[in-house]
Write a protein that holds these residues in place. Structure first.
Motif, PDB file in Angstrom:
ATOM      1  N   ALA A 126     -59.542   9.607 -47.900  1.00  0.00           N
ATOM      2  CA  ALA A 126     -59.754  10.755 -47.043  1.00  0.00           C
ATOM      3  C   ALA A 126     -60.686  10.610 -46.224  1.00  0.00           C
ATOM      4  N   MET A 127     -60.764  10.541 -45.210  1.00  0.00           N
ATOM      5  CA  MET A 127     -61.625  10.968 -44.443  1.00  0.00           C
ATOM      6  C   MET A 127     -61.779  12.027 -43.583  1.00  0.00           C
ATOM      7  N   THR A 128     -61.065  13.097 -43.315  1.00  0.00           N
ATOM      8  CA  THR A 128     -60.603  13.820 -41.942  1.00  0.00           C
ATOM      9  C   THR A 128     -61.424  15.652 -43.334  1.00  0.00           C
ATOM     10  N   GLY A 131     -63.571  20.484 -40.862  1.00  0.00           N
ATOM     11  CA  GLY A 131     -64.390  20.842 -39.760  1.00  0.00           C
ATOM     12  C   GLY A 131     -64.928  19.768 -39.152  1.00  0.00           C
ATOM     13  N   SER A 132     -64.379  18.470 -39.657  1.00  0.00           N
ATOM     14  CA  SER A 132     -64.705  17.192 -39.134  1.00  0.00           C
ATOM     15  C   SER A 132     -63.460  16.716 -39.009  1.00  0.00           C
ATOM     16  N   GLY A 133     -62.989  15.917 -37.780  1.00  0.00           N
ATOM     17  CA  GLY A 133     -62.657  15.172 -37.976  1.00  0.00           C
ATOM     18  C   GLY A 133     -62.235  14.196 -37.073  1.00  0.00           C
ATOM     19  N   TYR A 364     -53.011  10.509 -35.008  1.00  0.00           N
ATOM     20  CA  TYR A 364     -53.447  10.497 -36.761  1.00  0.00           C
ATOM     21  C   TYR A 364     -54.521   8.385 -36.116  1.00  0.00           C
ATOM     22  N   SER A 365     -55.457   7.918 -36.787  1.00  0.00           N
ATOM     23  CA  SER A 365     -56.261   6.523 -36.910  1.00  0.00           C
ATOM     24  C   SER A 365     -56.421   6.862 -35.409  1.00  0.00           C
ATOM     25  N   GLY A 366     -57.101   8.704 -35.195  1.00  0.00           N
ATOM     26  CA  GLY A 366     -58.178   8.624 -34.195  1.00  0.00           C
ATOM     27  C   GLY A 366     -57.377   9.089 -33.297  1.00  0.00           C
TER      28      GLY A 366
HETATM   29  C1  LIG Z   1     -50.142  12.886 -39.713  1.00  0.00           C
HETATM   30  C2  LIG Z   1     -51.372  12.791 -39.959  1.00  0.00           C
HETATM   31  C3  LIG Z   1     -52.271  12.044 -40.656  1.00  0.00           C
HETATM   32  C4  LIG Z   1     -53.306  12.173 -41.026  1.00  0.00           C
HETATM   33  N1  LIG Z   1     -53.761  11.144 -42.081  1.00  0.00           N
HETATM   34  C5  LIG Z   1     -55.058  11.144 -42.905  1.00  0.00           C
HETATM   35  C6  LIG Z   1     -55.342  10.834 -43.571  1.00  0.00           C
HETATM   36  O1  LIG Z   1     -54.666   9.965 -44.835  1.00  0.00           O
HETATM   37  N2  LIG Z   1     -56.544  10.175 -43.862  1.00  0.00           N
HETATM   38  C7  LIG Z   1     -57.759  10.852 -43.513  1.00  0.00           C
HETATM   39  O2  LIG Z   1     -59.164  10.881 -43.172  1.00  0.00           O
HETATM   40  N3  LIG Z   1     -57.441  11.752 -42.336  1.00  0.00           N
HETATM   41  C8  LIG Z   1     -55.929  11.165 -42.084  1.00  0.00           C
HETATM   42  N4  LIG Z   1     -55.490  12.720 -40.250  1.00  0.00           N
HETATM   43  C9  LIG Z   1     -56.621  13.411 -39.876  1.00  0.00           C
HETATM   44  C10 LIG Z   1     -56.190  12.874 -38.413  1.00  0.00           C
HETATM   45  O3  LIG Z   1     -57.706  11.563 -38.673  1.00  0.00           O
HETATM   46  C11 LIG Z   1     -57.691  13.732 -37.582  1.00  0.00           C
HETATM   47  O4  LIG Z   1     -56.626  14.733 -37.435  1.00  0.00           O
HETATM   48  C12 LIG Z   1     -57.651  13.670 -36.661  1.00  0.00           C
HETATM   49  O5  LIG Z   1     -59.119  11.880 -36.505  1.00  0.00           O
HETATM   50  C13 LIG Z   1     -58.327  14.211 -35.545  1.00  0.00           C
HETATM   51  O6  LIG Z   1     -59.193  15.139 -35.901  1.00  0.00           O
HETATM   52  P1  LIG Z   1     -58.534  17.122 -36.055  1.00  0.00           P
HETATM   53  O7  LIG Z   1     -57.449  17.053 -36.402  1.00  0.00           O
HETATM   54  O8  LIG Z   1     -60.137  17.637 -36.273  1.00  0.00           O
HETATM   55  O9  LIG Z   1     -59.282  16.968 -34.548  1.00  0.00           O
HETATM   56  P2  LIG Z   1     -59.949  17.311 -33.560  1.00  0.00           P
HETATM   57  O10 LIG Z   1     -61.301  16.526 -34.176  1.00  0.00           O
HETATM   58  O11 LIG Z   1     -60.544  18.467 -33.780  1.00  0.00           O
HETATM   59  O12 LIG Z   1     -60.109  17.019 -32.118  1.00  0.00           O
HETATM   60  C14 LIG Z   1     -59.341  18.422 -31.499  1.00  0.00           C
HETATM   61  C15 LIG Z   1     -59.082  17.630 -30.155  1.00  0.00           C
HETATM   62  O13 LIG Z   1     -60.596  17.982 -29.170  1.00  0.00           O
HETATM   63  C16 LIG Z   1     -60.228  16.266 -28.757  1.00  0.00           C
HETATM   64  N5  LIG Z   1     -61.689  15.913 -28.669  1.00  0.00           N
HETATM   65  C17 LIG Z   1     -62.578  16.191 -29.969  1.00  0.00           C
HETATM   66  N6  LIG Z   1     -63.571  15.295 -29.681  1.00  0.00           N
HETATM   67  C18 LIG Z   1     -63.127  14.716 -28.331  1.00  0.00           C
HETATM   68  C19 LIG Z   1     -64.605  13.968 -27.994  1.00  0.00           C
HETATM   69  N7  LIG Z   1     -65.450  13.603 -27.878  1.00  0.00           N
HETATM   70  N8  LIG Z   1     -63.992  13.496 -26.329  1.00  0.00           N
HETATM   71  C20 LIG Z   1     -62.922  13.801 -25.975  1.00  0.00           C
HETATM   72  N9  LIG Z   1     -61.792  14.654 -26.804  1.00  0.00           N
HETATM   73  C21 LIG Z   1     -62.169  15.408 -27.767  1.00  0.00           C
HETATM   74  C22 LIG Z   1     -59.360  15.521 -29.538  1.00  0.00           C
HETATM   75  O14 LIG Z   1     -58.865  14.599 -28.788  1.00  0.00           O
HETATM   76  C23 LIG Z   1     -58.445  16.509 -29.416  1.00  0.00           C
HETATM   77  O15 LIG Z   1     -57.320  16.551 -29.087  1.00  0.00           O
HETATM   78  C24 LIG Z   1     -53.957  12.872 -40.576  1.00  0.00           C
HETATM   79  C25 LIG Z   1     -53.830  13.190 -39.121  1.00  0.00           C
HETATM   80  C26 LIG Z   1     -52.060  13.145 -39.081  1.00  0.00           C
HETATM   81  C27 LIG Z   1     -51.885  14.114 -38.370  1.00  0.00           C
END
Ligand SMILES: Cc1cc2nc3c(=O)[nH]c(=O)nc-3n(C[C@H](O)[C@H](O)[C@H](O)COP(=O)(O)OP(=O)(O)OC[C@H]3O[C@@H](n4cnc5c(N)ncnc54)[C@H](O)[C@@H]3O)c2cc1C
Length: 381
Positions: A126-128, A131-133, A364-366
């Motif tokens: 659990a990282m996400t 407010g922070s992805g 996912y995975s960035g």
């Molecule tokens: C099926 C699934 C499984 C997942 N499983 C896990 C899990 O097990 N554990 C966990 O911790 N997380 C998990 N995640 C979360 C996932 O890692 C995040 O959704 C992902 O990192 C994107 O973050 P966000 O959703 O907050 O989008 P945001 O960061 O809000 O991004 C929104 C958009 O803006 C773009 N963007 C953001 N910053 C930049 C930048 N600096 N430059 C260019 N574009 C940018 C992104 O590419 C995206 O298109 C999962 C997600 C999914 C869909």
């Protein structure tokens, strides 16, 4: 670099393929509709040794090298249509088991790994947060030191396996002023007081992989729950992402191979204008592109495996491979649907599953943008 695989690796790939064809089928659509987790599959995978592939024999694993794990994941992706199930398996293995193996104390390893290998425990990470992805290290979840341990507060979202996980690697900030250097990983068990697991989230793809939210409310954990050192969370996360970006995406390559096999057959069988549609260059070139995408992805993933098996880090190579394979899976999923014309649009052909799963693979995975940012950083930009 030698791309050939050994007779043992070929034999193992064959046995994984046979196992998947025999044991990992069932009614995937029904499981997708009910959101039911494929527990029988989970148990048979453990009996076969899948969850223990990269784990040393002393923890009950098969002690396989990275390349063999990658080849096996590719075979699973090709022969098991339940991609949500495979996704859960990958989350368990690369984002919880491997970090425990690489960063855990001997006590943590012997406490968790044998049961993660034999399928009695399910893991996740659990990282996400809401407010922070992409900007993961700006997380708000904190871990505050007390006399006997740490108290965690915050919330996590989109956590794969959360609704079924027994143990979660939860990242929290032990010093917000330090940014990424203040992130620490904690191993938290599902019944730990203060850890609340939300209901499974409804997703458009990977429906058989349960995803959930976590809330941490004055969640006390002892010092023995720290994985690695205080402030080592970002290093743990980067290392696990190298595994996930190679082995999880090997499953996608397997799915792309299945799409290719089916499209070749369809192009031979389907006739229009009095001949098989595969005779039309507009069709055969699409299929040729699908083949090239697999070749490219395979070479990139094998390079990551080759580097890792020599003890080298591969942050750039795994980011490039993840980017290429995830985008290629999306492109091939669109082609596989289009190539079948109207039939491709009918649920019976199940093209929607690959398409929507592929859409998830770019997130996912960035996300793809974040992989490009990593690559650009290596170029000094
Ligand atoms: C099926 C699934 C499984 C997942 N499983 C896990 C899990 O097990 N554990 C966990 O911790 N997380 C998990 N995640 C979360 C996932 O890692 C995040 O959704 C992902 O990192 C994107 O973050 P966000 O959703 O907050 O989008 P945001 O960061 O809000 O991004 C929104 C958009 O803006 C773009 N963007 C953001 N910053 C930049 C930048 N600096 N430059 C260019 N574009 C940018 C992104 O590419 C995206 O298109 C999962 C997600 C999914 C869909």
């Amino acid at each position: 670099m030698d791309f050939s695989i050994t007779p043992d690796q070929k034999a193992f790939r064959r046995s994984v393929a046979e196992f998947a064809k025999l044991e990992l089928q069932g009614d995937v659509r029904a499981r997708e509709t009910s959101g039911e987790f494929f527990w029988d599959g989970w148990k048979t995978c453990a009996e076969f040794g899948i969850q223990g592939m990269p784990m040393p024999e002393m923890y009950g694993g098969l002690g396989l090298d990275v390349t063999t794990c990658l080849i096996a994941m590719q075979a699973l992706g090709r022969h098991c249509r339940d991609s949500g199930f495979l996704f859960s398996l990958n989350s368990h293995m690369w984002t919880c088991e491997i970090p425990i193996l690489d960063f855990g104390t001997e006590e943590q390893k012997s406490h968790y790994l044998p049961r993660m290998v034999n399928g009695s425990l399910v893991g996740g990470h659990a990282m996400t947060e809401p407010g922070s992805g992409s900007d993961a290290y700006s997380m708000r979840t904190t871990a505050v030191k007390t006399n006997a341990g740490y108290v965690l507060n915050g919330s996590k979202v989109f956590i794969s396996n959360a609704p079924i996980a027994d143990v979660l690697l939860i990242f929290a900030s032990t010093d917000r002023d330090l940014g990424w250097a203040g992130i620490t990983g904690f191993l938290v068990e599902k019944d730990n007081p203060g850890l609340h697991v939300g209901k499974p989230l409804s997703k458009i793809g990977l429906k058989t992989s349960p995803t959930g939210e976590l809330t941490l409310e004055d969640c006390f954990v002892p010092e023995s729950a720290i994985l690695g050192r205080i402030g080592q969370g970002s290093a743990i996360f980067s290392a696990e992402m190298e595994w996930e970006r190679s082995c999880l995406f090997a499953c996608h390559l397997g799915a792309m191979q299945r799409q290719l096999d089916e499209c070749v057959q369809y192009a031979k069988d389907r006739e229009q204008f009095g001949e098989p549609i595969g005779n039309f260059q507009g069709v055969s070139h699409k299929i040729a592109d699908m083949r090239v995408r697999i070749e490219l992805g395979e070479m990139m993933l094998h390079k990551v495996a080759w580097m890792k098996s020599r003890g080298k880090r591969a942050p750039l190579e795994s980011a490039m491979a993840k980017l290429v394979v995830s985008e290629a899976y999306m492109a091939s999923s669109i082609d596989a649907l289009h190539l079948r014309g109207g039939y491709g649009f009918m649920s019976e052909y199940e093209a929607d599953r690959d398409l929507l799963d592929a859409a998830g693979g770019k997130i996912y995975s960035g996300t793809s943008e974040i992989q490009r940012n990593i690559i650009a950083r290596f170029l000094g930009l």
